[in-house]
Design an enzyme around this catalytic site. Sequence first.
Site, PDB file in Angstrom:
ATOM      1  N   THR A  56      36.974  36.694  43.939  1.00  0.00           N
ATOM      2  CA  THR A  56      35.772  36.061  44.912  1.00  0.00           C
ATOM      3  C   THR A  56      36.841  34.909  45.484  1.00  0.00           C
ATOM      4  O   THR A  56      37.731  34.422  45.091  1.00  0.00           O
ATOM      5  CB  THR A  56      34.893  35.747  44.057  1.00  0.00           C
ATOM      6  OG1 THR A  56      35.171  34.654  43.127  1.00  0.00           O
ATOM      7  CG2 THR A  56      34.126  36.741  43.270  1.00  0.00           C
TER       8      THR A  56
ATOM      9  N   LYS B 223      42.117  31.095  42.791  1.00  0.00           N
ATOM     10  CA  LYS B 223      42.722  30.153  42.381  1.00  0.00           C
ATOM     11  C   LYS B 223      42.050  29.120  41.431  1.00  0.00           C
ATOM     12  O   LYS B 223      42.590  28.554  40.827  1.00  0.00           O
ATOM     13  CB  LYS B 223      43.373  29.388  43.480  1.00  0.00           C
ATOM     14  CG  LYS B 223      44.494  29.911  44.191  1.00  0.00           C
ATOM     15  CD  LYS B 223      45.032  29.068  45.486  1.00  0.00           C
ATOM     16  CE  LYS B 223      44.303  29.149  46.661  1.00  0.00           C
ATOM     17  NZ  LYS B 223      44.064  30.584  47.303  1.00  0.00           N
TER      18      LYS B 223
ATOM     19  N   GLY C 158      51.049  34.789  47.085  1.00  0.00           N
ATOM     20  CA  GLY C 158      50.696  35.994  47.497  1.00  0.00           C
ATOM     21  C   GLY C 158      51.690  37.038  46.851  1.00  0.00           C
ATOM     22  O   GLY C 158      51.656  37.160  45.471  1.00  0.00           O
TER      23      GLY C 158
ATOM     24  N   ASP D  71      44.471  24.013  49.906  1.00  0.00           N
ATOM     25  CA  ASP D  71      45.078  25.303  49.524  1.00  0.00           C
ATOM     26  C   ASP D  71      46.453  25.150  48.975  1.00  0.00           C
ATOM     27  O   ASP D  71      46.781  25.766  47.641  1.00  0.00           O
ATOM     28  CB  ASP D  71      45.304  26.215  50.538  1.00  0.00           C
ATOM     29  CG  ASP D  71      45.778  27.552  50.291  1.00  0.00           C
ATOM     30  OD1 ASP D  71      45.249  28.538  49.488  1.00  0.00           O
ATOM     31  OD2 ASP D  71      46.871  27.931  50.448  1.00  0.00           O
TER      32      ASP D  71
ATOM     33  N   LYS E  52      47.599  25.563  44.908  1.00  0.00           N
ATOM     34  CA  LYS E  52      48.695  26.569  44.162  1.00  0.00           C
ATOM     35  C   LYS E  52      49.829  25.713  43.299  1.00  0.00           C
ATOM     36  O   LYS E  52      50.140  26.013  42.273  1.00  0.00           O
ATOM     37  CB  LYS E  52      49.484  27.009  45.296  1.00  0.00           C
ATOM     38  CG  LYS E  52      48.511  28.285  45.919  1.00  0.00           C
ATOM     39  CD  LYS E  52      49.218  28.610  47.054  1.00  0.00           C
ATOM     40  CE  LYS E  52      48.116  29.620  48.062  1.00  0.00           C
ATOM     41  NZ  LYS E  52      48.208  29.852  49.524  1.00  0.00           N
TER      42      LYS E  52
END
Lengths: 313, 176
Positions: free
Chosen positions: A77, A106, A135, A201, A205
């Site tokens: 999601t 994440k 990815g 974003d 990560k």
Amino acid sequence: MKLAIMGAGAVGTSVAELASTYDHTVTGIGDSSSAAVDPDGLDVGAVLERKRTNNTVGRSAPEDLLDGEYDVLIEATPTTLGDAEPGYSHVTSALERDRHVVLANKGPVAERYDDVRRVEQKSEGTMLFDATVGGAIPVVSTIEAFDSDSVTAVRGVLNGTANFILSRMATDSLDYEHVLAEAQDLGVAEADPTFDVDGTDAALKCVIIANVLYGGGYTIEDALVEGIQNVPASALSLAAEDGRTIRLIGDVADERILVGPRLVPESGTLAVSGTQNIVQIETQHAGRLNVSGRGAGGHETATAVLRDVGLLE
Amino acid sequence: MSDRDPVRAHTVRLELDDEPGELLNALGPIADNGGNLLSIFHERGNRTPRGQIPVAVDVEATPERFDRIVAALRDAGVNVVQAGTEHYGDELTVVLVGPLLESNLSETLSRIESESDCSIKNVTLSIGESATDPSSARLRLAVHTGASDAALDAVRGVAYDQELQVISPLAGGESA
């Protein structure tokens, strides 16, 4: 393995499409409003067609999916900040049922890492999340393959949209707004690209990397984040005159997380172009490793998810 | 101060007569007093107004030894024009970005020099063409060896006050 997939966006549907090629059975596909569940295996094509035409995956409630029959829950999601819901509850309810979890979202491992690890400890299930960073590039598993004490720094280009914008601005001397509009036309940037261009974003990560390296304790509040929205074409041309270019770099070292536009050598390893991602891992005894590849995209991320699923067999 | 003080690089500027043995005469006191000679720039084609040849010598020594070297040079009759100017061993390139850049540039530069203990070697300004394309300046800074991180922190502090964004090289990585 029986897979229940929560999230029917690009990654969730790609996992569903590719599952059979890895000899897995999809027993559930759900999104925020409904779910399709069948303990004997769903007709994936029919479910995805229904999602496309009626924007609904099935007649069951999303909770039925979590309660259903599966070995691994795929949590795909959308990433949310703060309490990381609803992803967080999906993960914990699967772990509490002693099922495995593979994350593409994440949020739970960036914002509530210590919480999910605590739930995982009491569970027979295992949580894997290599798809959350880079990815298709195996970042988390590569770091884990080393003794985390021997990794001294991890840095790199972790957002393909920002990298596309900066590399296109540099090669064609175009301004930010122009390239952003083009990226949206090409589907490289989303309609709301905020998290990609403001560094959020990439920072999430990096937070996940920091949690893996330092054993938890990090959220996005611990990251120093600058975006690329204010980088003008003139800055890129000044950098180019000097043999350099500008990239949005995430840097995890000395228990610090820094994300922002940085000067890097124009022909250097970190100056990947387009939507490519690259991660550099500095090790104490083995020098520097560079891993690069496609850092986003449905099939790319689904491949990372299914690689994690393979480890749970 | 003692000999356990850190060894640093220093530059001594001398003016020597154009006569045989003058350079050797000047280098003797450096070696005799424990200085490690890093480089000699003997500008033979240049003449000072007094007809002497300017020579720049980079020496590595503790502060105490360096003082002894300078005293010994003067005792030996060598014309020392400048001593103790510390050597800037590292170079740091940053790009500053912001709509107020050009209007405050000279103030920004002088604050960076005084607060970061560096020397600005070169500034290139690129004026933005529109409201969404602010101006940028590339600064090449000479900083003391090993002091790049401290200099960068100081640059960031000044930039923050002046509402500028700093695009810096990657610390620790390949920064070219």
